[in-house]
Enzyme design. Structure first.
Site, PDB file in Angstrom:
ATOM      1  N   ASP A 130      35.230  20.241  32.254  1.00 25.56           N
ATOM      2  CA  ASP A 130      36.309  20.379  31.277  1.00 25.56           C
ATOM      3  C   ASP A 130      36.053  21.607  30.408  1.00 25.56           C
ATOM      4  O   ASP A 130      34.936  21.817  29.913  1.00 25.56           O
ATOM      5  CB  ASP A 130      36.360  19.105  30.408  1.00 25.56           C
ATOM      6  CG  ASP A 130      37.538  19.110  29.444  1.00 25.56           C
ATOM      7  OD1 ASP A 130      38.537  18.436  29.740  1.00 25.56           O
ATOM      8  OD2 ASP A 130      37.456  19.794  28.400  1.00 25.56           O
ATOM      9  N   ASN A 178      44.694  28.229  23.335  1.00 26.73           N
ATOM     10  CA  ASN A 178      46.159  28.200  23.204  1.00 26.73           C
ATOM     11  C   ASN A 178      46.590  28.589  21.795  1.00 26.73           C
ATOM     12  O   ASN A 178      47.505  29.384  21.602  1.00 26.73           O
ATOM     13  CB  ASN A 178      46.690  26.803  23.500  1.00 26.73           C
ATOM     14  CG  ASN A 178      46.797  26.530  24.989  1.00 26.73           C
ATOM     15  OD1 ASN A 178      46.912  27.457  25.783  1.00 26.73           O
ATOM     16  ND2 ASN A 178      46.747  25.270  25.367  1.00 26.73           N
ATOM     17  N   HIS A 198      50.107  29.962  24.773  1.00 24.41           N
ATOM     18  CA  HIS A 198      50.049  29.072  25.928  1.00 24.41           C
ATOM     19  C   HIS A 198      49.946  29.838  27.251  1.00 24.41           C
ATOM     20  O   HIS A 198      49.231  29.439  28.173  1.00 24.41           O
ATOM     21  CB  HIS A 198      51.306  28.191  25.915  1.00 24.41           C
ATOM     22  CG  HIS A 198      51.177  26.967  26.751  1.00 24.41           C
ATOM     23  ND1 HIS A 198      50.608  25.798  26.288  1.00 24.41           N
ATOM     24  CD2 HIS A 198      51.528  26.729  28.037  1.00 24.41           C
ATOM     25  CE1 HIS A 198      50.621  24.893  27.251  1.00 24.41           C
ATOM     26  NE2 HIS A 198      51.175  25.423  28.320  1.00 24.41           N
ATOM     27  N   ASP A 255      47.251  29.555  30.150  1.00 24.13           N
ATOM     28  CA  ASP A 255      47.522  29.374  31.588  1.00 24.13           C
ATOM     29  C   ASP A 255      46.695  30.362  32.424  1.00 24.13           C
ATOM     30  O   ASP A 255      46.132  29.996  33.462  1.00 24.13           O
ATOM     31  CB  ASP A 255      49.012  29.604  31.883  1.00 24.13           C
ATOM     32  CG  ASP A 255      49.863  28.400  31.500  1.00 24.13           C
ATOM     33  OD1 ASP A 255      49.287  27.387  31.058  1.00 24.13           O
ATOM     34  OD2 ASP A 255      51.088  28.490  31.634  1.00 24.13           O
ATOM     35  N   GLU A 303      43.000  20.577  31.411  1.00 31.19           N
ATOM     36  CA  GLU A 303      41.958  21.626  31.534  1.00 31.19           C
ATOM     37  C   GLU A 303      40.687  20.991  32.077  1.00 31.19           C
ATOM     38  O   GLU A 303      39.585  21.367  31.748  1.00 31.19           O
ATOM     39  CB  GLU A 303      41.695  22.329  30.195  1.00 31.19           C
ATOM     40  CG  GLU A 303      42.178  21.600  28.956  1.00 31.19           C
ATOM     41  CD  GLU A 303      41.268  20.456  28.531  1.00 31.19           C
ATOM     42  OE1 GLU A 303      41.550  19.311  28.956  1.00 31.19           O
ATOM     43  OE2 GLU A 303      40.284  20.687  27.789  1.00 31.19           O
TER      44      GLU A 303
HETATM   45  P1  GH3 Z   1      37.086  19.762  24.169  1.00 36.14           P
HETATM   46  O1  GH3 Z   1      36.035  20.781  24.140  1.00 36.14           O
HETATM   47  O2  GH3 Z   1      36.726  18.518  23.439  1.00 36.14           O
HETATM   48  O3  GH3 Z   1      37.529  19.459  25.569  1.00 36.14           O
HETATM   49  O4  GH3 Z   1      38.334  20.355  23.384  1.00 36.14           O
HETATM   50  P2  GH3 Z   1      39.708  20.858  23.963  1.00 36.14           P
HETATM   51  O5  GH3 Z   1      40.405  21.626  22.917  1.00 36.14           O
HETATM   52  O6  GH3 Z   1      39.485  21.570  25.250  1.00 36.14           O
HETATM   53  O7  GH3 Z   1      40.417  19.489  24.295  1.00 36.14           O
HETATM   54  P3  GH3 Z   1      41.771  18.893  23.804  1.00 36.14           P
HETATM   55  O8  GH3 Z   1      41.960  17.655  24.657  1.00 36.14           O
HETATM   56  O9  GH3 Z   1      41.792  18.711  22.328  1.00 36.14           O
HETATM   57  O10 GH3 Z   1      42.851  19.957  24.178  1.00 36.14           O
HETATM   58  C1  GH3 Z   1      43.162  20.312  25.469  1.00 36.14           C
HETATM   59  C2  GH3 Z   1      44.192  21.363  25.425  1.00 36.14           C
HETATM   60  O11 GH3 Z   1      44.499  21.839  26.729  1.00 36.14           O
HETATM   61  C3  GH3 Z   1      45.467  20.907  24.805  1.00 36.14           C
HETATM   62  C4  GH3 Z   1      46.520  21.260  25.793  1.00 36.14           C
HETATM   63  O12 GH3 Z   1      47.631  21.847  25.192  1.00 36.14           O
HETATM   64  C5  GH3 Z   1      45.833  22.259  26.681  1.00 36.14           C
HETATM   65  N1  GH3 Z   1      46.413  22.276  28.007  1.00 36.14           N
HETATM   66  C6  GH3 Z   1      46.503  21.255  28.884  1.00 36.14           C
HETATM   67  N2  GH3 Z   1      47.150  21.662  29.998  1.00 36.14           N
HETATM   68  C7  GH3 Z   1      47.483  22.955  29.812  1.00 36.14           C
HETATM   69  C8  GH3 Z   1      48.180  23.934  30.605  1.00 36.14           C
HETATM   70  O13 GH3 Z   1      48.623  23.690  31.734  1.00 36.14           O
HETATM   71  N3  GH3 Z   1      48.303  25.173  30.085  1.00 36.14           N
HETATM   72  C9  GH3 Z   1      47.824  25.489  28.854  1.00 36.14           C
HETATM   73  N4  GH3 Z   1      47.983  26.728  28.411  1.00 36.14           N
HETATM   74  N5  GH3 Z   1      47.195  24.599  28.080  1.00 36.14           N
HETATM   75  C10 GH3 Z   1      47.014  23.355  28.554  1.00 36.14           C
HETATM   76 MG    MG Z   2      38.679  20.506  26.898  1.00 37.25          MG
END
Ligand code: GH3
Ligand code: MG
Length: 318
Positions: free
Chosen positions: A179, A187, A192, A196, A222
């Site tokens: 992860d 982001n 965003h 991506d 992610e």
């Molecule tokens: P941690 O280290 O605890 O994993 O923190 P984190 O910020 O990575 O985890 P969190 O679950 O708080 O946030 C994940 C983010 O990933 C939020 C979401 O908007 C982003 N995300 C998920 N799928 C996509 C995608 O397809 N594209 C983009 N740009 N962002 C994405």
């Molecule tokens: Mg994460």
């Protein structure tokens, strides 16, 4: 497209006639003097997709050739026209039921045969479009459109398959749940779309580190799931460490901005008792949680024994 054609006829004169006239019409003509030769030729990889088969041939006749080709339900489809002196209704029905697409009664008019071949080509073209559409659908149903990796459903299927196989062969299988760290910040800071692009580059780097028989999928936003058949703890830990370094070692350049990210990884390996997909997933997930808790950018197993961690001065993910 579909310009090559097989003519199977035991009569050399009618064979030659067809060869010359269809050759003059732009077809690449392959010839068979009996049904057995026709079957052999239609079994080859790049065989003609159009076939004109004489009904009456020694040993294997045209109807039997049809039957055997259709029995194999082979792909790509071969469009078959039966050439027959028989004009009886029952015989025509027999030919069509054996799998012929069309028939033409001897003595035939060459213009008519050519017109029927053109309609055969149209059918083949439609069939080709269907096959392509089916392939695209299959790809869409199993792959993540952003990263091109397996989607969640497909990687879970791969995990199921590999666990079943490894249990049968008494071999280990390893699972890595990975992860991106603080990805929300990427982001928030860069937008965003940049996020991506980072996901795409991360997927590319992970894929580049794997062997052909390892599988990787996008498990969540992610989060990535890697399935490593035949791998024990040490080899899987080495791979996980390579994945970690592959992501953290170099920032991703997006529209001139250098975006540094890191990866936390949880590792689980099947043992005598832990040999079900959901157990492995749960263990890898717990290990990932431990890696996050221990400061991120590291590899952990479920035993919470830290397998690797970044050099002390590594910058924060951002
Ligand atoms: P941690 O280290 O605890 O994993 O923190 P984190 O910020 O990575 O985890 P969190 O679950 O708080 O946030 C994940 C983010 O990933 C939020 C979401 O908007 C982003 N995300 C998920 N799928 C996509 C995608 O397809 N594209 C983009 N740009 N962002 C994405
Ligand atoms: Mg994460």
């Amino acid at each position: 497209m579909f310009e090559s054609i097989l003519i199977a006829d035991d009569d050399p004169v009618s064979r030659r006639l067809l060869q010359v006239s269809l050759g003059n019409s732009g077809y690449r003509v392959a010839m068979a003097a009996d049904g057995a030769a026709a079957l052999r030729m239609l079994d080859e990889r790049d065989c003609p997709r159009l076939a004109v088969l004489d009904w009456m041939m020694p040993e294997v006749d045209g109807v039997e050739v049809c039957r055997r080709i259709r029995k194999g339900a082979r792909e790509p489809y071969i469009y078959i026209i039966l050439l027959t002196a028989k004009g009886q209704k029952v015989e025509i029905i027999e030919g069509l039921e054996a799998g012929a697409d069309d028939y033409i009664i001897k003595p035939f008019d060459l213009q008519e045969l050519k017109a029927r071949l053109r309609s055969g080509k149209r059918i083949l073209e439609l069939q080709e479009q269907l096959v392509t559409a089916r392939e695209q659908l299959r790809l869409q149903a199993t792959h993540d459109s952003l990263t091109g990796l397996f989607n969640r459903m497909a990687i879970l299927e791969a995990l199921d398959r590999e666990v079943t196989r490894s249990n049968r062969e008494n071999k280990p299988v390893a699972v890595i749940m990975a992860d991106l760290d603080h990805f929300k910040d990427v982001n928030d800071t860069h937008g965003h779309q940049a996020g991506d692009a980072v996901l795409q580059e991360t997927a590319r780097r992970i894929l580049a580190s794997l062997r052909a028989y390892d599988s990787v999928g996008r498990y969540g936003g992610e989060e990535f799931l890697v399935v490593i058949p035949g791998s024990g703890l040490d080899a899987a830990a080495e791979l996980a460490e390579r994945l970690r370094q592959g992501v953290s070692a170099q920032a991703v350049c997006v529209d001139g901005a250098m975006i540094s990210t890191t990866l936390s990884l949880g590792l689980a390996v099947s043992t005598g008792e832990i040999n079900r997909p959901e157990q492995l997933l749960q263990q890898a997930d717990e290990a990932l949680y431990a890696a996050k808790g221990a400061g991120r950018n590291r590899v952990e197993t479920v035993s919470r024994r830290e397998l690797s961690s970044p050099p002390a001065a590594l910058p924060q993910a951002r």
